[in-house]
Design an enzyme around this catalytic site. Structure first.
Site, PDB file in Angstrom:
ATOM      1  N   SER A 182       0.854  -1.184   0.000  1.00  0.00           N
ATOM      2  CA  SER A 182       0.000   0.000   0.000  1.00  0.00           C
ATOM      3  C   SER A 182       0.889   1.233   0.000  1.00  0.00           C
ATOM      4  O   SER A 182       2.058   1.173   0.410  1.00  0.00           O
ATOM      5  CB  SER A 182      -0.899   0.002   1.246  1.00  0.00           C
ATOM      6  OG  SER A 182      -1.534   1.257   1.416  1.00  0.00           O
ATOM      7  N   TYR A 195      -1.683  -0.476  10.696  1.00  0.00           N
ATOM      8  CA  TYR A 195      -1.787  -0.794   9.271  1.00  0.00           C
ATOM      9  C   TYR A 195      -0.557  -0.305   8.509  1.00  0.00           C
ATOM     10  O   TYR A 195       0.050  -1.058   7.735  1.00  0.00           O
ATOM     11  CB  TYR A 195      -3.047  -0.152   8.691  1.00  0.00           C
ATOM     12  CG  TYR A 195      -3.294  -0.469   7.227  1.00  0.00           C
ATOM     13  CD1 TYR A 195      -3.846  -1.689   6.852  1.00  0.00           C
ATOM     14  CD2 TYR A 195      -2.974   0.450   6.232  1.00  0.00           C
ATOM     15  CE1 TYR A 195      -4.065  -1.986   5.504  1.00  0.00           C
ATOM     16  CE2 TYR A 195      -3.189   0.167   4.893  1.00  0.00           C
ATOM     17  CZ  TYR A 195      -3.733  -1.052   4.537  1.00  0.00           C
ATOM     18  OH  TYR A 195      -3.942  -1.344   3.209  1.00  0.00           O
TER      19      TYR A 195
END
Length: 310
Positions: A182, A195
């Site tokens: 990501s 995250y």
């Protein structure tokens, strides 16, 4: 350690050659961008491709697209229902797909599923570590169990899946390991400490693994790391982005499949995020934080909802 004059001269020559080689690599990259993608894609017909998290989102879309190119697709997902729906859609489109219900938080389950897959389908040619989860809470609001699970799915599972299939790739000096990370693994974001940390780990996993292959002379094994901005699959429902786009799943899946077919080492989506990453790396921390505030990095998670479970 003291170096002799000859050793110093040799080191200088190697550094000069390294600079020239760097220029060559940049020119090569520029030329490759001008060549149509259709001429750069490899043939994956008959390849066994494992996609983790293939029971929904871009995982399912990748399964469909890879199968359409003649690959034998295998989906691993914790959701049996999602897995079966992926198989249904792939088969309906004329492709081949097998599904295994696997809890990626359990490395023993991963190894067992890998053994079964190799017995029933064959060795894996391309491994796509796609499964991911997000809690979307600030650190003090994140239960310990959620933090652990985030790392188990987003980072640690990559180690277990790769170890399960790497030996075959090493023996043949052929294979491809894809890490769906990501932009949160490149740029930090408020409200996503666990995250972002797990995705930073995923990016580091890919970079270190690629270097290890080169050091061991296994240039036939390719790696690709994918760093997209937020994708509109429901996983980041509620995210407010002032400047950064919320990407369409179909577009992301298509770009990832193309990156696999062209052996692209690093894919940032959208492409201009490379400039943002370079700017952040070159700016002082205070300036980076200020620019982040302007772009909404510190507030985009304020109304986060995420994907709701039934």
């Amino acid at each position: 350690m003291d170096l002799t004059g000859k050793e110093i001269a040799m080191l200088v020559l190697r550094l000069l050659f390294g600079l020239l080689y760097s220029v060559y690599c940049m020119v090569e990259t520029l030329v490759l961008t001008l060549i149509p993608r259709s001429y750069r894609r490899k043939d994956i017909k008959g390849n066994v491709i494992l996609v983790t998290g293939g029971g929904s989102g871009i995982g399912r879309l990748m399964c469909i697209k890879l199968a359409a190119r003649g690959a034998i697709v295998v989906t691993w997902d914790v959701s049996e229902e999602g897995n079966l729906e992926t198989v249904r859609q792939v088969v309906a489109a004329g492709g081949q797909c097998r599904a295994y219900t696997v809890d990626l938080c359990n490395r023993h389950a991963i190894y067992a599923a890998a053994t079964k897959l190799k017995q029933e389908v064959g060795k894996v040619d391309i491994l796509v570590n796609n499964a991911g989860i997000v809690t979307g809470k600030k650190l003090l609001d994140s239960p310990d169990e959620s933090i652990i699970r985030t790392f188990e799915v987003n980072a640690l599972s990559h180690f277990w899946t790769t170890k399960a299939f790497l030996r075959d790739m090493m023996a043949l000096n052929k294979g491809h390991i894809v890490t769906i990370a990501s932009m949160a693994g490149k740029l930090p974001c408020n409200g996503l400490v666990d995250y972002c940390s797990s995705k930073f780990a995923a990016v580091g996993f890919d970079e270190s693994l690629r270097l290890e292959f080169k050091a061991e002379g296994k240039n036939g094994i390719k790696t690709t790391v994918v760093c997209p901005m937020y994708i509109g699959t429901g996983m980041f429902k509620g995210v407010q982005s002032k400047i950064f786009p919320v990407l369409k799943p179909e577009y992301v899946a298509e770009e990832v499949v193309d990156a696999i077919l062209m052996n692209t080492p690093v894919l940032l989506i959208p492409g201009h995020m490379r400039i943002v990453h370079l700017i952040r790396a070159g700016f002082p921390e205070k300036a980076s934080h200020y620019l982040g505030e302007i772009m909404g990095v510190t507030s985009m998670m304020d109304k986060f909802e995420g994907r709701k479970k039934d």
